[in-house]
Scaffold this active site. Structure first.
Site, mmCIF file in Angstrom:
data_model
loop_
_atom_site.group_PDB
_atom_site.id
_atom_site.type_symbol
_atom_site.label_atom_id
_atom_site.label_comp_id
_atom_site.label_asym_id
_atom_site.label_seq_id
_atom_site.Cartn_x
_atom_site.Cartn_y
_atom_site.Cartn_z
ATOM 1 N N HIS A 73 -32.787 3.360 22.275
ATOM 2 C CA HIS A 73 -33.162 4.613 21.604
ATOM 3 C C HIS A 73 -32.359 5.799 22.144
ATOM 4 O O HIS A 73 -32.712 6.946 21.925
ATOM 5 C CB HIS A 73 -34.670 4.872 21.686
ATOM 6 C CG HIS A 73 -35.461 3.940 20.809
ATOM 7 N ND1 HIS A 73 -36.008 4.325 19.613
ATOM 8 C CD2 HIS A 73 -35.753 2.613 20.941
ATOM 9 C CE1 HIS A 73 -36.622 3.281 19.050
ATOM 10 N NE2 HIS A 73 -36.478 2.235 19.844
ATOM 11 N N SER A 116 -27.003 -14.665 -2.647
ATOM 12 C CA SER A 116 -27.209 -15.046 -1.250
ATOM 13 C C SER A 116 -27.303 -16.562 -1.152
ATOM 14 O O SER A 116 -27.733 -17.221 -2.097
ATOM 15 C CB SER A 116 -28.512 -14.425 -0.738
ATOM 16 O OG SER A 116 -28.898 -15.056 0.461
ATOM 17 N N LEU A 131 -32.045 -8.373 15.840
ATOM 18 C CA LEU A 131 -30.691 -8.663 16.320
ATOM 19 C C LEU A 131 -29.653 -8.140 15.332
ATOM 20 O O LEU A 131 -28.532 -8.602 15.274
ATOM 21 C CB LEU A 131 -30.523 -10.168 16.580
ATOM 22 C CG LEU A 131 -31.497 -10.726 17.638
ATOM 23 C CD1 LEU A 131 -31.388 -12.243 17.732
ATOM 24 C CD2 LEU A 131 -31.255 -10.086 19.011
ATOM 25 N N SER A 157 -29.358 -7.823 11.826
ATOM 26 C CA SER A 157 -28.812 -8.478 10.634
ATOM 27 C C SER A 157 -28.404 -7.442 9.583
ATOM 28 O O SER A 157 -27.453 -7.665 8.838
ATOM 29 C CB SER A 157 -29.815 -9.476 10.063
ATOM 30 O OG SER A 157 -31.037 -8.842 9.813
ATOM 31 N N GLU A 170 -27.092 2.883 5.515
ATOM 32 C CA GLU A 170 -28.456 2.550 5.936
ATOM 33 C C GLU A 170 -29.341 3.800 5.993
ATOM 34 O O GLU A 170 -30.484 3.779 5.543
ATOM 35 C CB GLU A 170 -28.425 1.835 7.301
ATOM 36 C CG GLU A 170 -29.788 1.316 7.694
ATOM 37 C CD GLU A 170 -29.753 0.084 8.581
ATOM 38 O OE1 GLU A 170 -28.690 -0.554 8.701
ATOM 39 O OE2 GLU A 170 -30.803 -0.221 9.163
ATOM 40 N N ASP A 185 -25.764 -0.282 16.263
ATOM 41 C CA ASP A 185 -25.631 -1.618 15.676
ATOM 42 C C ASP A 185 -24.322 -1.754 14.897
ATOM 43 O O ASP A 185 -23.633 -2.775 14.983
ATOM 44 C CB ASP A 185 -26.824 -1.910 14.756
ATOM 45 C CG ASP A 185 -28.157 -1.741 15.477
ATOM 46 O OD1 ASP A 185 -28.152 -1.686 16.720
ATOM 47 O OD2 ASP A 185 -29.191 -1.647 14.799
#
Ligand code: GLA
Length: 382
Positions: free
Chosen positions: A35, A68, A126, A128, A161, A173
């Site tokens: 954070h 997908s 993790l 994605s 995002e 990330d």
């Protein structure tokens, strides 16, 4: 990167043509620095050898057809023109949002058939999502015959995002996914966006990093994440600093805050930044085992001060430490997801077994274990 799901349909089976490009981008696990990335601070992740692959082929119209390899996810068609935040929901928002962010950056996109294939366990914290955004960016750029500096790709993936999907994440990330290097940690200064690759070969020191996916459901994650960000922003206003990274006298800062919750949030961020730099110093001096207590201190800070841990994460950490781990902490956003433990290679199996037993005894879902060997960042699939 691990092999794809062999039983699900291939690009040629779905689209009746062969892919022209295949791009991959890894997930990450953060060694320390939690954070801190939306506080202009330091983070120290490594890329996993798990990730997302996007295969693609150009289309003559201005449509993205997104499929997908996970059979339960239906193919979605998205027109490239008129893409705007809110116009696409669900999992394809990460793909459409990346296309939107690339177009905003001036890239002339072409329509494409895209097939997404991922090996990162869902909900494990993790990363994605970042790995999907970055591999989509790579595939779309390659199909458009365009390129951008890695830094721009990380930033536009984060923008996709934040603005398109609506998740207020920091930049760790996406930087890990694009900039990581095999055998190294990535030290990122989230203010200057400077990166340094720190060699990280635990096996050479007889050590291992155990990554444990608690499989705990992430309840309330988004709201709590945004609430932590809001607390940090409030503290910044009260303290009159540019960001919490700039708090140099923690005691003085704590004395000028009258809200105990804010005080604890600030103490986590300021102490966590120091811990990242301490870990880097120890790693660079070759004293790898000495980082253990710092990892554990980070967990205590997140459990007590930042209040983002949960029963399952605490159970991994407490059990690993009791079984002889040198250090352990939750990793990622919190409230579920994964924890890490630094263990002697000779203790690895025992620590793993002890964690499995502890979860079984507590009546919890069996946790998963993820390989933490540092892999490479973003690139064409070879
Ligand atoms: C999530 C966010 C990151 C970072 C971590 C916590 O993974 O996506 O930007 O804030 O939480 O360190």
């Amino acid at each position: 990167m691990s092999a794809s799901l062999s039983t699900s349909p291939s690009f040629s089976q779905i689209f009746r043509r062969v892919p022209e490009v295949a791009w991959q981008s890894p997930g990450r696990v953060n060694l320390i620095g939690e954070h801190t990335d939306y506080n202009d601070g330091f983070v120290l992740p490594l890329a996993l050898t798990l990730g997302t692959t996007v295969e693609g082929a150009r289309r003559d119209d201005r449509v993205l057809r997104i499929a997908s390899r996970e059979p339960e996810l239906a193919m979605v068609e998205v027109p490239l023109d008129g893409l705007a935040p809110g116009s696409v929901g669900g999992w394809t928002a990460y793909v459409a949002g990346t296309a939107w962010a690339l177009a905003e950056k001036g890239v002339s996109l072409v329509g494409a058939d895209l097939l997404i294939d991922g090996t990162i366990p869902r909900g494990a914290g993790l990363s994605s999502s970042a790995s999907l955004e970055c591999s989509t960016a790579g595939a779309l750029l390659a199909l458009a015959g365009a390129d951008l500096p890695l830094r721009d790709i990380a930033l536009l993936a984060q923008r996709a995002e934040n603005v398109f999907v609506g998740v207020p994440c920091g930049v760790m990330d996406q930087f890990a996914s694009t900039h990581a290097r095999a055998g190294h940690l990535l030290l990122l200064d989230t203010r200057s966006l400077e990166v340094r690759h720190i060699p990280f070969d635990l096996a050479a020191d007889g050590l291992a990093l155990l990554v444990v996916d608690t499989r705990a459901p992430h309840a309330l994650v988004d709201g709590e994440y945004a609430a932590r960000r809001a607390s940090c922003e409030k503290a910044v206003r009260i303290l009159g600093v540019r960001a919490l990274r700039d708090v140099t006298d923690l005691d003085a800062a704590l004395a000028s805050l009258h809200d105990d919750v804010l005080r604890r949030r600030v103490r986590h961020i300021v102490s966590e930044n120091e811990r990242v730099l301490d870990v880097v110093e120890l790693l660079e001096s070759g004293d790898v085992r000495a980082i253990g207590p710092i990892l554990s201190a980070s967990h205590v800070s997140m459990r007590e001060d930042y209040e983002i841990s949960c029963r399952e994460l605490d159970l991994v950490v407490d059990t690993a430490l009791a079984a002889g781990a040198l250090g352990a902490r939750m990793t990622g956003g919190g409230f579920g997801g994964s924890a890490i433990a630094l263990v002697e290679l000779t203790d690895l199996d025992r620590v793993r077994e002890t964690i499995l037993d502890a979860f079984a005894a507590a009546g919890l879902t069996e946790p998963g274990f993820v390989d933490a060997a540092p892999g490479d960042g973003y690139g064409p699939l070879r």
